[in-house]
Enzyme design. Structure first.
Site, short mmCIF file in Angstrom:
data_model
loop_
_atom_site.label_atom_id
_atom_site.label_comp_id
_atom_site.label_asym_id
_atom_site.label_seq_id
_atom_site.Cartn_x
_atom_site.Cartn_y
_atom_site.Cartn_z
N GLU A 124 50.31 -0.18 35.81
CA GLU A 124 51.45 -0.01 36.71
C GLU A 124 51.39 -0.85 37.98
OE1 GLU A 124 52.02 4.18 37.37
OE2 GLU A 124 53.03 4.43 35.45
N GLU A 184 53.37 5.51 28.22
CA GLU A 184 53.30 6.83 28.86
C GLU A 184 54.70 7.42 28.93
OE1 GLU A 184 51.32 7.19 32.66
OE2 GLU A 184 49.93 5.56 32.15
#
Ligand code: GAL
Length: 735
Positions: A380, A441
């Site tokens: 991320e 995710e």
């Protein structure tokens, strides 16, 4: 010849930074893997593991004549987070980074007689070392938390083997790239290919021409492919000769398989599309942080494959234990392995560490057939073309056989990898703009759920996972989805619930199932295992408005019959209307108000029968009286190795008369262990969710061990284990 032995025994530990000459009585005796601090299962204070500790190991050494000229290394599988290594008072190495293995050459610092090895282990969350520098949603813990080995080799030895298999479906080819520690005249390499039954199926001999040599088999006999269903492993045994004198032998396991994300958006294993269905895994355990021995590491892979029916796991967010990866190879669980980090990229030095760790990870793990993708971007993090061009190039150079991914939580960034790996927290599924595309995710912090939350929360949590998998499976351009996450984990205060736990798992931190776990489990073929789990506490007053309508059932049966008391309510089918893409949609069974409404005077037991092709194949009963009936105590194995580190889970449950955990049974359970072993965990334990777990840890003595549990108002219960002598390293069969 090479000698490789475990070096986990007889360490001394101090939670202080002690001088090299501090007396031994300032330390306590420990065995590795070791955590620098034991915690409660929740409320883990990350300040409490952040210190510099001292590990010492005294060992005697006598150089035998045939070992003359050998090189001697210590191989550390992982020390959190940095360490300085000293032997006999001399500084040898400063290692930064807690997830990658490293070796120390101690050849010239050993002395005949007693030697003293010391490590100062820095477990502070240092901003100069990945994953730190900013916030991180997990804990790193501290200590020499993985295994250590002593390795003796000839100065001219085999340094690394990289096995590559190509074209496995039509005409399998095999190449082994063998790197030597140095080049010398008159060397020969011999390689033997051995099948799963231990039979040699092919061999090759070749003079050494360079430090790195390629041994290639153009024509192989028929080989059995490695797949998720038949994870057939082969071994390649490489021998190095000098004028007929044996110098070294090294073996590695691998599999013949082809793993590929294609431009059509899908993932193919051995040329057949395979929708990826999985969960993320942190290496966090209750009490012991990350210091889990081989058995627990391997068991996590088994839980993911057999209890959660996953075909893929992501090692979020760092390289994980070799034991875990070995087990993934053995059972056919695919792996997406990634570098350490979380949303933050540091300065040049930080990036250099990251690149080093990437290199070590790939060199350590590239023979695992289970690994299908390298994660070469800090989870991320934002775009950083310069850095990520380098990570991608390095990964491709070290391993031209695997694709790269780079996990981000947004669409439309610089796409420098081969696969767009994307954390999609939209609570739906975004339509990909980049391909191939893998969801890495979802759910997670969008829906934290405790195992003792009320029933509606637990149901919605399970249905969120069902919803996203249904959506992703319906998207032809998406290769699959890996949910957040398998197990609840301890974290920093910026992320967790009030007790510093991220309740994002489909299982709790003890690896005990929430109903979301039943959803995952129910997606497997019933030929593997029939699953039938009603998502209900079967109470009158837990839901808003009371009652139990509708009942959700996670099952891979094709019909479920509901019987309440004596009344047969009917047979029901999976909810294909709402979940058309799931192999086994949940059952949504309404119309139950008449039988279980709030405040109704008659409330009966619930009985479910699962049918496959008209045959009854499974049954679940839930008692309506909700009374604690039994205190159950179980372990995952009945035998442990007497190696001072082996552990098994000790699960305690309060159940109704049919064996269902009673989520609101909050009794205090007290444990008593008889025998030469240790209990790790809170004792007494105030039960939450009607269930919890501790660990039983072996010491060095074989023998019998019994653990007894008691709780007020319940009959005591006991479980027995045998501690057996630990066999040599190569002959250990765990699980
Ligand atoms: C993601 C992150 C994970 C975890 C998750 C919780 O953003 O990558 O490490 O924090 O959120 O949902």
């Amino acid at each position: 010849m090479r000698n490789h032995s475990l070096f986990n025994d007889n360490w001394l530990f101090s939670a202080q930074k002690l001088s090299l000459d501090a007396p031994d009585d300032h330390f306590t005796a420990v065995t590795l893997p070791h955590t620098n601090k034991i915690f409660d299962h929740s409320n883990v204070n990350n300040q409490a593991y952040q210190f510099i500790s001292t590990y010492r190991k005294k060992f005697s050494w006598q150089q035998s004549p045939d070992e003359e000229n050998k090189l001697i290394f210590l191989d550390f599988d992982g020390v959190m987070l940095a360490c300085e290594v000293y032997l006999n008072g001399r500084f040898l190495l400063n290692h930064l980074g807690g997830y990658a293995p490293f070796s120390v050459d101690i050849t010239h610092h050993l002395q005949d007689g007693e030697n003293c090895l010391t490590l100062h282990v820095d477990s502070r969350e240092r901003k100069d070392i990945p994953p730190y520098g900013h916030l991180v949603d997990y804990l790193t813990f501290g200590g020499i938390y993985r295994d250590v080995y002593l390795r003796q080799v000839n100065p001219t030895h085999i340094d690394n083997i990289f096995v590559q298999t190509t074209n496995v479906v039509q005409h399998p080819r095999l190449t082994a790239e063998i790197r030597l520690s140095r080049l010398k005249p008159n060397l020969t390499l011999e390689a033997s290919l051995v099948d799963a039954a231990g039979q040699e199926v092919a061999s090759l001999q070749q003079p050494v021409a360079a430090q790195t040599n390629r041994l290639a088999w153009a024509d192989l006999p028929d080989v059995v492919l490695w797949s998720t269903e038949t994870p057939t492993l082969y071994t390649i045994q490489v021998t190095l000769w000098e004028n007929g004198r044996l110098l070294d032998t090294l073996t590695t396991r691998f599999g013949f398989r082809q793993a590929e994300f294609r431009a059509d958006g899908r993932f193919y294993l051995n040329n057949a599309p395979l929708p990826l269905f999985g969960l993320n895994r942190h290496q966090t355990y209750p009490y012991i942080g990350a210091a889990a021995p081989a058995r627990l590491q391997r068991q996590d892979a088994d839980i993911l494959k057999y209890e959660l029916a996953c075909n893929v796991v992501r090692t979020s967010h760092y390289p994980q234990s070799p034991h875990f990866l070995d087990r993934c190879d053995e059972i056919g669980l695919l792996v997406f392995e990634e570098i350490a980090g979380w949303q933050h990229v540091g300065d040049e030095k930080w990036q250099a560490l990251c690149l080093d760790e990437l290199e070590t990870m790939i060199e350590r793990d590239r023979n695992h057939p289970s690994i299908i993708l390298w994660g070469v971007r800090v989870n991320e993090s934002g775009d950083n073309d310069d850095f990520y061009t380098r990570t991608n190039a390095l990964a491709h150079q070290l391993d031209p056989t695997r694709q790269t991914g780079g996990v981000r939580d947004f669409l439309g960034s610089s796409f420098l990898e081969d696969v767009y790996t994307h954390n999609d927290f939209s609570n739906g599924v975004r339509t990909p703009t980049e391909q191939p595309h893998l969801i890495t995710e979802f759910a997670g912090h969008m829906f934290p759920t405790k195992i003792w939350d009320h029933e509606e929360r637990l149901i919605d949590h399970a249905l969120l996972h069902a919803k996203i998998h249904n959506l992703q499976l319906g998207h032809a351009q998406i290769a699959g989805a890996i949910g957040w996450c398998a197990f609840d984990y301890a974290t920093h205060i910026e992320f967790g619930s009030g007790d510093r736990i991220c309740y994002h798992g489909v299982m709790d931190i003890f690896r005990l199932p929430k109903w979301a776990a039943a959803f995952y489990q129910s997606q497997q073929d019933p030929a593997q295992k029939v699953v039938l789990q009603a998502a209900t506490h079967w109470t009158m007053g837990d839901r808003a408005g009371g009652g139990n309508n509708p009942i959700h059932v996670f099952s891979n049966c094709d019909e479920v019959e509901i019987i309440i008391g004596e009344i047969n309510v009917g047979r029901f089918q999976p909810n294909f209307a709402q979940y058309p893409n799931l192999p086994h949609p949940p059952f949504t069974i309404g119309g139950l108000d008449a039988y279980s409404a709030w405040g109704q005077s008659q409330f009966y037991d619930l009985r479910l029968i699962g049918y496959l092709n008209g045959q009854a194949v499974a049954e679940q009963r839930i008692a309506s009286n909700r009374l604690p009936k039994r205190l159950e105590l179980t372990t995952d194995t009945s035998q442990l190795y007497a190696d001072g580190a082996d552990m098994t889970r000790l699960i305690v449950r309060i159940t109704d008369e049919f064996g269902n955990p009673l989520p609101y049974a909050t009794k205090v359970v007290t444990f008593k262990l008889d025998g030469d072993a240790e209990l790790v965990g809170e004792n007494p334990f105030p039960l939450i969710g009607g269930q919890a777990a501790l660990y039983v840890k072996a010491r060095h003595q074989p023998g019998a061990v019994t653990v007894r549990a008691c709780a007020p108002g319940m009959m005591d219960t006991a479980v027995s284990l045998t501690i057996i002598p630990a066999p040599p390293l190569d002959n250990r069969q765990i699980l």
